[in-house]
Design a protein around this motif. Sequence first.
Motif, mmCIF file in Angstrom:
data_model
loop_
_atom_site.group_PDB
_atom_site.id
_atom_site.type_symbol
_atom_site.label_atom_id
_atom_site.label_comp_id
_atom_site.label_asym_id
_atom_site.label_seq_id
_atom_site.Cartn_x
_atom_site.Cartn_y
_atom_site.Cartn_z
ATOM 1 N N GLU A 16 0.803 -1.219 0.000
ATOM 2 C CA GLU A 16 0.000 0.000 0.000
ATOM 3 C C GLU A 16 0.842 1.277 0.000
ATOM 4 O O GLU A 16 0.334 2.355 -0.277
ATOM 5 N N HIS A 17 2.124 1.170 0.339
ATOM 6 C CA HIS A 17 2.944 2.369 0.503
ATOM 7 C C HIS A 17 4.124 2.464 -0.458
ATOM 8 O O HIS A 17 4.655 3.549 -0.692
ATOM 9 N N ILE A 18 4.553 1.334 -1.028
ATOM 10 C CA ILE A 18 5.851 1.319 -1.707
ATOM 11 C C ILE A 18 5.883 2.192 -2.952
ATOM 12 O O ILE A 18 6.905 2.833 -3.250
ATOM 13 N N LEU A 19 4.785 2.294 -3.699
ATOM 14 C CA LEU A 19 4.802 3.137 -4.898
ATOM 15 C C LEU A 19 4.995 4.608 -4.543
ATOM 16 O O LEU A 19 5.727 5.339 -5.232
ATOM 17 N N ALA A 20 4.360 5.043 -3.451
ATOM 18 C CA ALA A 20 4.523 6.428 -3.008
ATOM 19 C C ALA A 20 5.950 6.683 -2.540
ATOM 20 O O ALA A 20 6.504 7.769 -2.764
ATOM 21 N N VAL A 21 6.553 5.686 -1.894
ATOM 22 C CA VAL A 21 7.942 5.821 -1.446
ATOM 23 C C VAL A 21 8.868 5.971 -2.646
ATOM 24 O O VAL A 21 9.734 6.857 -2.677
ATOM 25 N N ILE A 22 8.699 5.127 -3.656
ATOM 26 C CA ILE A 22 9.539 5.203 -4.856
ATOM 27 C C ILE A 22 9.360 6.552 -5.555
ATOM 28 O O ILE A 22 10.335 7.188 -5.981
ATOM 29 N N GLU A 23 8.124 7.006 -5.650
ATOM 30 C CA GLU A 23 7.829 8.273 -6.319
ATOM 31 C C GLU A 23 8.481 9.458 -5.622
ATOM 32 O O GLU A 23 8.830 10.458 -6.250
ATOM 33 N N SER A 24 8.666 9.351 -4.303
ATOM 34 C CA SER A 24 9.224 10.468 -3.528
ATOM 35 C C SER A 24 10.741 10.554 -3.599
ATOM 36 O O SER A 24 11.332 11.521 -3.120
ATOM 37 N N ILE A 25 11.397 9.556 -4.176
ATOM 38 C CA ILE A 25 12.862 9.532 -4.245
ATOM 39 C C ILE A 25 13.344 10.458 -5.354
ATOM 40 O O ILE A 25 12.916 10.355 -6.508
ATOM 41 N N GLY A 26 14.245 11.374 -5.013
ATOM 42 C CA GLY A 26 14.695 12.421 -5.921
ATOM 43 C C GLY A 26 15.555 11.936 -7.073
ATOM 44 O O GLY A 26 16.056 10.797 -7.077
ATOM 45 N N PRO A 27 15.785 12.803 -8.059
ATOM 46 C CA PRO A 27 16.537 12.445 -9.273
ATOM 47 C C PRO A 27 18.030 12.221 -9.030
ATOM 48 O O PRO A 27 18.726 11.740 -9.924
ATOM 49 N N GLU A 28 18.526 12.607 -7.847
ATOM 50 C CA GLU A 28 19.953 12.402 -7.561
ATOM 51 C C GLU A 28 20.302 10.931 -7.378
ATOM 52 O O GLU A 28 21.485 10.561 -7.352
ATOM 53 N N ILE A 29 19.294 10.082 -7.247
ATOM 54 C CA ILE A 29 19.515 8.652 -7.048
ATOM 55 C C ILE A 29 19.638 7.950 -8.393
ATOM 56 O O ILE A 29 18.798 8.112 -9.281
#
Length: 326
Positions: A16-29
Amino acid sequence: MQLKIAVIIPSYKVREHILAVIESIGPEIKRIYVVEDCCPDQSANHVETHCKDTRVVVIRHAENQGVGGAVMTGYRAAIADGMDIFVKIDGDGQMDTDLILDFIDPIAKGEADYTKGNRFFDLEKIRSMPTMRLFGNAALSLMCKLSSGYWNLFDPTNGFTAIHANVARRLPFEKISHRYFFETDMLFRLNTLRAVVVDVPMDARYGDEVSNLKISKIVGEFLVKHIRNFFKRIFYNYFLRDMSLASIELPLGLLLFSFGLFFGGFHWMESSQAGVSTPAGTVMLAAMPALMGLQLILAFVSYDIAALPRRPIHPHRTPARRVVDN
């Protein structure tokens, strides 16, 4: 030199949470490793179906290996892909991904080999932490200080961490605990490498997610493992790899303190049963070695606290902020 940063997300019951977590990761990664640990919710399929981020690499475990096993799998993949720094976050949304650069900075600047979160810096904000978890973490932190040798750290079960690849390569992956003891066992292993570890302040965040870690149920198990690691660390650092005055203080202090304690206890019981007072000379003969032993033990603890690793073992010195701005 531009550092390549990877994020590792162990995935177990976080659909229920993992897609939102991935989406929040910035472009520096540069790369995001989602390691599904035989999740009954099939979170790997969920990510592959709904996530279009090309940075994401999904890895599956055929059998559940625990959070530590999932992180080790992520470490191996990141090393094989030539990543420089690995950041581990959970997939339940409790960790603020905006803090990722704060975890990278000390490593990229050459100030640390490993960073971990600490939710206890802001005394006002930790009021949001459940009481049982608050006291459980305090107890676990004390045990971890003794077993790992990192007396400057707190909140050992915090899973928001970052590590340099050159340090990760030296870790004995097959020996590190794969279950909930993973984070604290990592600190013990890092100390045997003499790696520099620093805390990064972060806030406690609790939403509708359900934690799989019940501190009240694992304190006893952790205590046994901390005792084991404590004796292993003392042997490695003070008798196998190096010897110092502290190597004499600890065994001599324990010997004198134990002698005074048992000698005094035996004669106190003997006098009590006979209904007479214990002779003053006997009391002094028990008290003096006990006090001397206690002083030697305290001297060892003082030496151990001062013996924190201070020189990072990885070579890179490029500041993270400048790297990610390029």
